[in-house]
Design an enzyme around this catalytic site. Structure first.
Site, short mmCIF file in Angstrom:
data_model
loop_
_atom_site.label_atom_id
_atom_site.label_comp_id
_atom_site.label_asym_id
_atom_site.label_seq_id
_atom_site.Cartn_x
_atom_site.Cartn_y
_atom_site.Cartn_z
N ARG A 193 0.82 -1.24 0.00
CA ARG A 193 0.00 0.00 0.00
C ARG A 193 0.84 1.27 0.00
NH1 ARG A 193 -2.82 -3.19 3.63
NH2 ARG A 193 -4.64 -4.13 2.67
N LYS B 133 3.09 11.33 -11.46
CA LYS B 133 2.30 10.41 -12.29
C LYS B 133 3.12 9.15 -12.47
CE LYS B 133 -0.82 13.17 -15.10
NZ LYS B 133 -1.18 13.58 -16.48
N GLU C 52 9.50 17.89 -24.85
CA GLU C 52 8.77 18.26 -23.63
C GLU C 52 9.22 19.65 -23.16
OE1 GLU C 52 6.25 16.54 -22.57
OE2 GLU C 52 6.61 14.40 -22.89
N LYS D 186 6.69 22.90 -14.34
CA LYS D 186 5.93 21.70 -13.98
C LYS D 186 5.55 21.73 -12.50
CE LYS D 186 5.03 16.97 -14.56
NZ LYS D 186 5.21 15.72 -15.25
N GLU E 217 -4.90 16.52 -11.60
CA GLU E 217 -5.45 16.86 -12.91
C GLU E 217 -6.96 17.07 -12.90
OE1 GLU E 217 -3.18 15.04 -16.15
OE2 GLU E 217 -5.01 15.07 -17.33
N ARG F 135 -3.75 21.00 -14.57
CA ARG F 135 -2.64 20.11 -14.91
C ARG F 135 -2.75 19.57 -16.34
NH1 ARG F 135 0.61 15.60 -11.35
NH2 ARG F 135 1.93 14.93 -13.06
N ASN G 68 -0.56 18.21 -20.95
CA ASN G 68 -0.81 17.20 -22.00
C ASN G 68 -0.80 17.81 -23.40
OD1 ASN G 68 -1.12 15.27 -19.99
ND2 ASN G 68 -3.30 15.73 -19.76
N HIS H 15 0.05 15.74 -26.39
CA HIS H 15 0.00 14.33 -25.98
C HIS H 15 -1.24 13.60 -26.49
CE1 HIS H 15 3.29 15.61 -23.50
NE2 HIS H 15 3.44 14.43 -22.93
N HIS I 117 0.01 10.38 -27.92
CA HIS I 117 -0.28 9.05 -27.36
C HIS I 117 -0.94 8.15 -28.39
CE1 HIS I 117 -0.22 10.11 -22.77
NE2 HIS I 117 0.98 10.04 -23.31
N HIS J 44 8.56 8.64 -27.39
CA HIS J 44 7.53 9.47 -26.78
C HIS J 44 7.68 10.95 -27.19
CE1 HIS J 44 4.63 10.78 -23.79
NE2 HIS J 44 5.50 11.68 -23.37
P1 NAD Z 1 13.35 5.54 -21.72
O1 NAD Z 1 13.12 5.45 -20.29
O2 NAD Z 1 12.95 4.39 -22.58
O3 NAD Z 1 14.89 5.89 -21.98
C1 NAD Z 1 15.32 6.04 -23.30
C2 NAD Z 1 16.57 5.20 -23.58
O4 NAD Z 1 17.70 5.87 -23.02
C3 NAD Z 1 16.56 3.83 -22.98
O5 NAD Z 1 17.11 2.93 -23.89
C4 NAD Z 1 17.46 3.96 -21.76
O6 NAD Z 1 18.06 2.76 -21.38
C5 NAD Z 1 18.48 4.94 -22.24
N1 NAD Z 1 19.15 5.75 -21.24
C6 NAD Z 1 18.60 6.29 -20.13
N2 NAD Z 1 19.47 7.10 -19.54
C7 NAD Z 1 20.61 7.05 -20.24
C8 NAD Z 1 21.88 7.69 -20.14
N3 NAD Z 1 22.11 8.60 -19.21
N4 NAD Z 1 22.82 7.41 -21.06
C9 NAD Z 1 22.56 6.54 -22.08
N5 NAD Z 1 21.37 5.92 -22.25
C10 NAD Z 1 20.41 6.18 -21.33
O7 NAD Z 1 12.58 6.81 -22.36
P2 NAD Z 1 12.27 8.27 -21.78
O8 NAD Z 1 12.12 9.10 -22.99
O9 NAD Z 1 13.20 8.67 -20.72
O10 NAD Z 1 10.84 8.09 -21.11
C11 NAD Z 1 9.70 7.78 -21.86
C12 NAD Z 1 8.63 7.29 -20.92
O11 NAD Z 1 8.29 8.33 -20.01
C13 NAD Z 1 7.35 6.89 -21.61
O12 NAD Z 1 6.92 5.67 -21.09
C14 NAD Z 1 6.38 7.99 -21.22
O13 NAD Z 1 5.05 7.55 -21.17
C15 NAD Z 1 6.89 8.36 -19.88
N6 NAD Z 1 6.49 9.72 -19.43
C16 NAD Z 1 5.93 9.83 -18.20
C17 NAD Z 1 5.57 11.08 -17.74
C18 NAD Z 1 5.02 11.23 -16.35
O14 NAD Z 1 4.58 12.32 -16.00
N7 NAD Z 1 5.05 10.20 -15.54
C19 NAD Z 1 5.81 12.22 -18.52
C20 NAD Z 1 6.40 12.05 -19.77
C21 NAD Z 1 6.75 10.78 -20.22
N1 GLY Z 2 3.33 14.58 -18.27
C1 GLY Z 2 2.05 15.14 -17.93
C2 GLY Z 2 1.85 15.31 -16.46
O1 GLY Z 2 2.73 15.03 -15.67
O2 GLY Z 2 0.81 15.71 -16.06
#
Ligand code: NAD
Ligand code: GLY
Length: 360
Positions: A120, A142, A184, A226, A236, A240, A244, A247, A251, A263
């Site tokens: 939990r 998130k 972003e 942010k 949201e 918030r 998006n 997005h 998405h 992404h």
């Molecule tokens: P990712 O986590 O897949 O990382 C991209 C690539 O970079 C991977 O292959 C990883 O292994 C590599 N990598 C990471 N750090 C590195 C470094 N310092 N040096 C070399 N390689 C490295 O992709 P991302 O773009 O970081 O994240 C995308 C994800 O984030 C999606 O799933 C998306 O939905 C999510 N997201 C979430 C939110 C949120 O608010 N929670 C917001 C935006 C995106």
């Molecule tokens: N990435 C959108 C949010 O955090 O609300």
């Protein structure tokens, strides 16, 4: 180092920009974390930075184990969350034990969701290693995973205890991942800060060559925007949703194309399309989509779907958008710019115009 505070009452936390990975153990003192800690990461990031982080946490007095998830968006699902629960149970983790997410947004979202739900809720810390994770996914709470029917369909709002960013790790990041994060960053300029948008237009070379001051400013300003938005509307209820921007279409592209497009790249296309839609809906002048497209392209980001080779069917994109959790009461909500620096959240948009934009 610069600290941005995310103010959420007793769930407030610091975002430490420019922290050194080797100091992580010291920086996590005083957060009421138990001694046991699991660093969740993937093989790529573990190979680069896992050793340094784990050594530093051990030096800070923590008992550290690591959990590896394969590298890729396709592993951001409930099966791999379950693998984290299993590792924690086998190693007798309790409710005070902490999780540390070391990696990009995939690791951060997955680990955050595991932390939100294991017993939990256990404390967790974000150590983002991609630009995208630094400016967006590690901040704001998130967390979640994908379902075969849609992206981020399962999740929880769950805030970390701290976000530690060592900007030097961006030096090893593949170029495409840096650019993906820039999408972003551009988003923040469009939704909230015209002067920041100007800065991004004028300082492209410095930013892309990872000039330390420019990079720190870009990450700091993004986190400030942010943090300001999330502190006003954590769950949201309204505001918030501005985060998006880009997005809704983004998405849909990711889901329809089974994550063939990164992404940030999908968000870049989504921002250009949303800006065109805003113009066609009569919300803004033609200069807004032109400037957004120009900036997106100047950072070598895609502004249309030709990067995919073959275009996804318009009907498939429209259906996926409808399924997106942001569709309420049957009509998809769009975030559309009125001008650079100001957006509206609206269900009043022209469906025919969107179909034309998606076809073009
Ligand atoms: P990712 O986590 O897949 O990382 C991209 C690539 O970079 C991977 O292959 C990883 O292994 C590599 N990598 C990471 N750090 C590195 C470094 N310092 N040096 C070399 N390689 C490295 O992709 P991302 O773009 O970081 O994240 C995308 C994800 O984030 C999606 O799933 C998306 O939905 C999510 N997201 C979430 C939110 C949120 O608010 N929670 C917001 C935006 C995106
Ligand atoms: N990435 C959108 C949010 O955090 O609300």
């Amino acid at each position: 180092m610069h600290t941005v505070k995310l103010s959420l009452g007793e769930r407030s936390y610091d975002i430490e920009i420019g922290a050194n990975l080797d100091e992580a153990g010291a920086r996590l003192q005083g957060l009421c974390l138990g001694r046991k800690m699991a660093v969740v990461t993937n093989p790529t990031v573990k190979g680069l930075y896992g050793g340094r982080l784990i050594e530093s946490l051990k030096a800070g007095g923590f008992l550290v184990m690591s959990i590896e998830i394969p590298d890729g968006e396709q592993y951001k699902n409930l099966d791999w969350v379950n693998s984290i629960y299993t590792a924690l149970l086998i190693n007798s983790f309790d409710r005070k034990s902490a999780l540390v997410a070391l990696g990009g947004g995939v690791i951060g979202d997955l680990t955050g969701f595991a932390a939100a739900t294991f017993m939990r809720g256990v404390p967790f810390v974000q150590v983002p290693t991609t630009l995208l994770a630094m400016v967006d996914s590690s901040v704001g709470g998130k967390t979640g995973v994908n379902h075969p029917m849609g992206k981020n369909m399962i999740g929880a709002f769950y805030q970390p205890k701290k976000v530690l960013m060592d900007l030097s790790v961006l030096r090893g990041l593949p170029r495409e991942e840096l650019l993906s994060g820039m999408a972003e960053v551009i988003k923040y300029g469009v939704i909230r800060d015209a002067a920041f948008f100007d800065y991004l237009e004028k300082n492209r070379e410095k930013i892309l060559s990872l000039d330390p001051d420019a990079l720190e400013y870009v990450v700091r300003r993004s986190c400030e925007i942010k943090a300001e938005v999330v502190s006003k509307d954590e769950r949201e209820g309204g505001l918030r949703a501005v985060l998006n921007f880009g997005h809704t279409v983004g998405h849909a592209i990711e889901t329809a194309e089974n994550y063939r497009m990164r992404h940030g790249y999908a968000v870049a296309v989504g921002m250009v399309y949303a800006s065109r839609l805003a113009h066609k809906t009569g919300l803004c002048g033609a200069a807004v989509p032109e400037r957004v497209e120009h900036l997106v392209r100047s950072y070598n980001l895609p502004s249309d779907l030709s990067a995919l080779g073959r275009k996804p069917a318009v009907a498939a994109l429209m259906d996926t958008m409808q399924l997106d959790k942001k569709a309420e009461g049957g009509k998809v909500k769009f975030v559309l710019p009125k001008r650079i620096g100001e957006v509206v959240i609206t269900k009043e948009w022209d469906e025919g115009a969107l179909r034309d934009i998606l076809k073009s």
